[in-house]
Design a protein around this motif. Sequence first.
Motif, short mmCIF file in Angstrom:
data_model
loop_
_atom_site.label_atom_id
_atom_site.label_comp_id
_atom_site.label_asym_id
_atom_site.label_seq_id
_atom_site.Cartn_x
_atom_site.Cartn_y
_atom_site.Cartn_z
N LYS A 231 0.83 -1.20 0.00
CA LYS A 231 0.00 0.00 0.00
C LYS A 231 0.86 1.26 0.00
O LYS A 231 0.60 2.21 -0.74
N ALA A 232 1.92 1.26 0.82
CA ALA A 232 2.81 2.42 0.89
C ALA A 232 3.52 2.63 -0.43
O ALA A 232 3.65 3.77 -0.92
N ARG B 21 2.56 1.76 -3.43
CA ARG B 21 1.62 2.27 -4.41
C ARG B 21 1.35 3.76 -4.17
O ARG B 21 1.26 4.55 -5.11
N HIS B 22 1.22 4.13 -2.89
CA HIS B 22 0.98 5.54 -2.56
C HIS B 22 2.17 6.41 -2.98
O HIS B 22 1.99 7.48 -3.58
N TYR B 23 3.39 5.93 -2.68
CA TYR B 23 4.57 6.72 -3.03
C TYR B 23 4.74 6.82 -4.54
O TYR B 23 5.27 7.81 -5.05
N HIS B 24 4.28 5.80 -5.27
CA HIS B 24 4.27 5.87 -6.73
C HIS B 24 3.29 6.95 -7.18
O HIS B 24 3.61 7.80 -8.03
N ASP B 25 2.09 6.94 -6.62
CA ASP B 25 1.04 7.88 -7.03
C ASP B 25 1.45 9.33 -6.79
O ASP B 25 1.10 10.21 -7.58
N ILE B 26 2.18 9.60 -5.71
CA ILE B 26 2.55 11.00 -5.40
C ILE B 26 3.92 11.36 -5.96
O ILE B 26 4.37 12.49 -5.79
N GLU C 16 8.89 6.04 -7.77
CA GLU C 16 8.23 5.43 -8.92
C GLU C 16 8.93 4.11 -9.28
O GLU C 16 10.15 4.00 -9.20
N ILE D 95 5.52 14.56 3.70
CA ILE D 95 5.74 14.11 2.33
C ILE D 95 6.32 15.22 1.46
O ILE D 95 7.29 15.00 0.71
N ARG E 258 9.93 9.22 7.14
CA ARG E 258 8.51 9.16 7.48
C ARG E 258 8.33 8.69 8.92
O ARG E 258 7.46 9.18 9.64
#
Length: 275
Positions: free
Chosen positions: A19-20, A22-27, A31, A65, A59
């Motif tokens: 989950k983390a 994927r989140h770090y990819h999204d923001i 990547e 972030i 973090r």
Amino acid sequence: MGAQVSIGDFALMTGLSRKALRHYHDIGILEPAHVDPGTGYRFYDTGQVDHAHIIRRFRSLGMSIPDIKALLSTDDAGARTEIITSHLEQMEAALAQTRDTVGALRELLAPASPPADVTVRHEPALAVWSVSATIDVSEIDDWFAAALRTLHRAVATVAGAPAAVVPGGLYERALFLEQQGRATLFVPAPPSVGPPAGVRAEVLPRTEFAVLTHPGGHDGIDRGYAALGIYVNEHMISSQGPIREHYFGGTPTDPARFTATEICWPIFGTAASSA
């Protein structure tokens, strides 16, 4: 470039959950090296492990972030140092606040003991310059700072330069009981001169007080109030007049940094008291 690994293996190597990641990819701060266009599976390069560890560590230390993104996107060593130093200062401030809170909680475990150093004082009538307002308790800090500045400017106008004064405060009981009431900040009136606009000249009446000195300003002063109130109500006769405080240690350059605060609890005549 290193080897490409699945998101599962990368999670094991970095301690970051799916989950983390994927989140770090999204923001846009971590990547994947490759995303399969058919399946959408993410693959990471082993060379990204250190990058991921930096993100996880900061973090865990509470860095935001945006700050992490700024830290990772710059090659300027000075900019990186500034970001990290700023975060360290925030952590130190939070740590100091936590220590103060822990200390206050420990104090609450012990009962408010009636103090042995309460004195009785007969305050004579006093001519003062004052600033008053009806305020909510939530506004008292801002009002206090503004009123103190006003009084210091008024005295400086007469003296021709900033002068050291011992200000005092009067607080109606409604301020404590209803969380709204009249507050007055005052300084002894300079002789033979009237106050400037926005400052009132008045005479405080002669009053008898039980007095307890609290070290510092208002931090932790509630324990002083509790101890003094217990003593007054067990040994004297409490009056319902306003509470009075005197503030010591302020300087012309730092008028609100007090070394001691006198709490003055109004009482009826106590000539026979042993206090």
